[in-house]
Structure formats: C-alpha cells, structure tokens
Design an enzyme around this catalytic site. Structure first.
Site, PDB file in Angstrom:
ATOM      1  N   ASP A   1      76.764  75.571  30.915  1.00 24.21           N
ATOM      2  CA  ASP A   1      78.044  76.131  31.355  1.00 24.21           C
ATOM      3  C   ASP A   1      77.910  77.661  31.340  1.00 24.21           C
ATOM      4  OD1 ASP A   1      80.671  76.883  31.747  1.00 24.21           O
ATOM      5  OD2 ASP A   1      81.399  76.081  29.847  1.00 24.21           O
TER       6      ASP A   1
ATOM      7  N   HIS B   1      80.077  81.068  37.344  1.00 22.46           N
ATOM      8  CA  HIS B   1      80.116  82.247  36.474  1.00 22.46           C
ATOM      9  C   HIS B   1      78.813  82.444  35.713  1.00 22.46           C
ATOM     10  CE1 HIS B   1      81.021  80.108  32.575  1.00 22.46           C
ATOM     11  NE2 HIS B   1      81.644  79.246  33.349  1.00 22.46           N
TER      12      HIS B   1
ATOM     13  N   HIS C   1      80.484  73.546  25.505  1.00 25.59           N
ATOM     14  CA  HIS C   1      80.663  74.638  24.533  1.00 25.59           C
ATOM     15  C   HIS C   1      79.989  74.319  23.201  1.00 25.59           C
ATOM     16  CE1 HIS C   1      84.172  77.023  26.536  1.00 25.59           C
ATOM     17  NE2 HIS C   1      83.228  76.682  27.399  1.00 25.59           N
TER      18      HIS C   1
ATOM     19  N   GLU D   1      84.580  84.613  33.136  1.00 20.61           N
ATOM     20  CA  GLU D   1      85.286  83.339  33.176  1.00 20.61           C
ATOM     21  C   GLU D   1      85.599  82.818  31.789  1.00 20.61           C
ATOM     22  OE1 GLU D   1      85.969  79.009  33.302  1.00 20.61           O
ATOM     23  OE2 GLU D   1      84.397  80.103  32.238  1.00 20.61           O
ATOM     24  N   GLU D   2      84.692  83.008  30.842  1.00 21.39           N
ATOM     25  CA  GLU D   2      84.875  82.438  29.505  1.00 21.39           C
ATOM     26  C   GLU D   2      86.031  83.076  28.731  1.00 21.39           C
ATOM     27  OE1 GLU D   2      83.788  79.791  28.594  1.00 21.39           O
ATOM     28  OE2 GLU D   2      81.803  79.385  29.393  1.00 21.39           O
TER      29      GLU D   2
ATOM     30  N   ASP E   1      81.559  74.277  38.004  1.00 30.18           N
ATOM     31  CA  ASP E   1      81.552  74.473  36.552  1.00 30.18           C
ATOM     32  C   ASP E   1      81.106  73.183  35.871  1.00 30.18           C
ATOM     33  OD1 ASP E   1      81.991  75.767  34.070  1.00 30.18           O
ATOM     34  OD2 ASP E   1      83.723  76.821  34.880  1.00 30.18           O
TER      35      ASP E   1
END
Length: 401
Positions: free
Chosen positions: A191, A74, A326, A225-226, A246
C-alpha cells in the site's frame, strides 16, 4: 475495432515494485521516490509535471483531449517521527499515518537526521522475559508503550543529542519484501507501491503495443494520501473521471480476494460514482478479468480527497486484494495482474459520458440509472389521506397525534 488487452510485462511490474519498496517514503520524506517515479515516466517517454511538493501528473494523449481521465496511485507510505529523546538513550515516537504500534514492534528502521541517518529497532518498553517475566505479555498496545533502540553507544538524552538526533526526525520502517515462487508477495508498503507499479506497467503496455486512447489519460502519483490530502492537488478542470488504485482488504466479512482485483462500491466517504463503477465491472466481465465487488467501512482513498477539495468529477476505486493492510501486508501476483489488466481496459475504453467534456450543460446526454419501465410500481392505488385516517389502528386517536 475493439482493442484487446495485450500481455503485460510482469517482470517490469515486479522490478518496479521492489525498487519502489527499497526507497523510504513516509509522508513528508518523498522527494527520492518522486525522482524515481519521474525517471520511470521519462523512460516510457511519458511527459509529466510536478506540483510544488512533488505530486506527479503525467499525460498520455488520446484521440480527443476531453473528457480527460486521471488514474491515481500514491507514492507515500506510513512511518514515524521522533517525539522526544528519552533519558534512557532511547526515542519516543509518534506514527505518520494511521496504523497500530503492534505492527511496529520488533521492526528494524532508519532515523533520518539533519546530517545523515541512524539505524535502530522499535521495541516494547518491556522487551525481555528474563527481566520482566510475564509483564512482557500484559503490557498494553500503543505508541506510548514502544520506543526506538538506536544502534549507537548512547545511554542518555545527551548522547542522543550528540549523535545529531532531534525531535521531528523522520523514521522509515524496513519494508522486508519477500516474493515466493508460489506468487505470494509479502512486504510493508504494498500500500500503495504495488499499485504504483501496476499503473506504470499499464502505461508501459500502452507504449509498447501502441494502444489507442479515446481521450487523454493522466497518470497521477500523489504524496500525501496516508494523511488524507492525497489527490486534492494536481487535478485540473479537463479531468472528468478519476480512478484510484489502492490496496483492497481481504479479511473476514469482506468479499475481496488476494487473487483478484477489487472494485469498491463504497468506502467511509460514501458510494463511488454509479456509472464509472459499473463501467469497470462491465470491462472486467468483458475481458475475463478476475474481480470482486466490495465495500470498505474503515477506508478512504485519493478519490475522497479529490472530491472534498471541490472537484466535480466521477470517482471510482479499484485495488489489488491483500491481507493485513497497514501491517505485514500480503498479496498475490494474480491480484496485481488483474489490477493492471483492468487499468489497461479502462484506459482504452470510451468515457462514461461525452457530455462530461463540459462542467455544466443541459439534460441532453445526461446519464440514466433508473428508467420508468424498470421501476416496480404498486399494483393497487395508494389510499387517499382521508382513507388513511379512517383506517383501523392498534392505537387510540389521541396516540396517533
């Protein structure tokens, strides 16, 4: 003849990753990064199509069209949005995606307005020990306890409005990438931009070394995606297998390493396909690719979105081992190389089951997990219902009922 995994162009991977990181792409503000990725595919002479919103589906032709496979990463990232213009000339914000405000504190950022952009910093409400003393250490953590200080001479809501800042403006936090000679890579948004770079590098290896693909492969780059929807779009009926790339979580209690690829057995959406996952494990072993198996309890990927959208496909998840997902993320060159190698091995391998060319079929050619000869059966006959009822218990007959 078995094809060997060729050397990968790591300089290309690193360059692509850094260029991706330099392009702000919080969910909903992804047009620029989509255009960049499309340009990368064009340079590799890989045909592609875009959905209405910008998810990209490329195509690498194989000897046969079906059963086709998709490999997805992504382009979108976490970010923020202006929630309100405050009377002190600062901004209240809300997150885009799921992440803690503790990783936003102190970060430089850009606010994208209708007519341009403004720089600023995300700060706790109480920032200076000289003004607030020990309260700077005791204030709670949460998005309601941070604000954005804009780099403009404004001191009230009217000043913000005059500067063209509005509720709903997107906010992108600076990635702050740093690559060390030791191989460690630090940045926000590894990410999933590191995985996108790995996927494009695998595609480059296929092109550079003229690797033969048994079936069509569709590199798929998603943009939501997030926030959970990800690969719910851009798939089509010919795709029977989907491999998600990922970030993988290196943390206490996890089996992931920053120096290896991770093959995820299960995430919060449930187990991944048995046969596809074990195929990837076999490929890693056969090609001496550093890898770990792991399970992630608080994690979901593009695979979940694809299945929840009603696609009857085999799904699996592999990733690059990284710390502090994250947040201020860190991985190592070793993990990105291993991930890219595993993607190439998968692309040149045979499909899990030729039967998967058709969405429905007979039992012929269906996969097998447990065979009767593999099962451990009881060595003594099971009791009959009568014998069971007559067996001694430590409770009275009435308690049995």
């Amino acid at each position: 003849m078995t094809q060997k995994i060729p050397p990968i162009d790591y300089e290309y991977l690193e360059e692509t990753m850094l260029q991706l990181l330099a392009i702000p792409s919080p969910v909903g503000l992804t047009d620029a990064v989509v255009r960049y990725a499309a340009g990368r595919l064009e340079a590799l002479e890989i045909s592609y199509e875009l959905t209405r919103r910008g998810a990209i589906r490329g195509t690498l032709r194989g000897r046969e069209a079906q059963p086709a496979r998709a490999i997805v990463a992504h382009l979108d990232t976490l970010g923020g949005m202006v929630r309100s213009l405050k009377s002190n000339g600062r901004l209240e914000i809300v997150p885009i995606g799921h992440w803690s405000s503790r990783f936003a504190e102190g970060s430089r950022l850009t606010i994208f307005t209708d007519s341009g952009h403004v720089r600023g910093t995300c700060l706790p409400l109480k920032t200076s020990g000289h003004a607030f003393g020990g309260e700077v250490d005791t204030q709670p953590v949460g998005w309601e306890f941070v604000e954005v200080r804009v780099d403009l001479p404004v001191a009230d809501k009217a000043g913000l409005e005059q500067a063209g800042i509005n509720v709903g403006d997107w906010i992108a936090f600076d990635p702050e990438p740093e690559i060390l000679a030791s191989g460690y890579i630090n940045s926000r948004y590894l990410d999933d931009k590191a995985a996108v770079a790995a996927l494009l590098t695998a595609c480059k290896a296929v092109r550079d070394h003229k690797l033969q693909l048994p079936v069509d492969v569709h590199p798929l780059l998603t943009i939501t995606e997030e926030v959970g929807s990800g690969a719910s779009a851009a798939l089509h009926g010919e795709i029977a297998e989907m491999l998600s790339l990922d970030i993988s979580i290196a943390a206490p209690g996890q089996n992931t390493s920053e120096h290896a690829a991770t093959i995820c057995m299960q995430d919060m959406s449930g187990p991944f396909d048995y046969h596809l996952t074990h195929k990837l494990i076999s490929l890693a072993k056969e090609n001496d690719i550093a890898h770990r198996r792991d399970i992630f309890r608080y994690y979901r990927s593009d695979s979940a979105a694809a299945v929840e959208a009603g696609n009857d496909i085999r799904t699996a998840l592999i990733g690059f081992g990284a710390d502090a997902s994250h947040g201020q993320e860190r991985t190592h060159r070793d993990a990105l190389v291993a991930l890219t190698q595993l993607v190439i091995a998968y692309m040149i391998s045979e499909p899990v089951a030729r039967r998967d060319s058709h969405s429905m079929g007979s039992l012929e050619g269906f996969t097998e997990q447990l065979r009767p000869q593999d099962m451990v059966l009881p060595t003594t006959p099971l009791p009959t219902p009568e014998e069971f009822l007559d067996a001694p218990f430590s409770v009275t007959p009435s308690e049995r009922l």
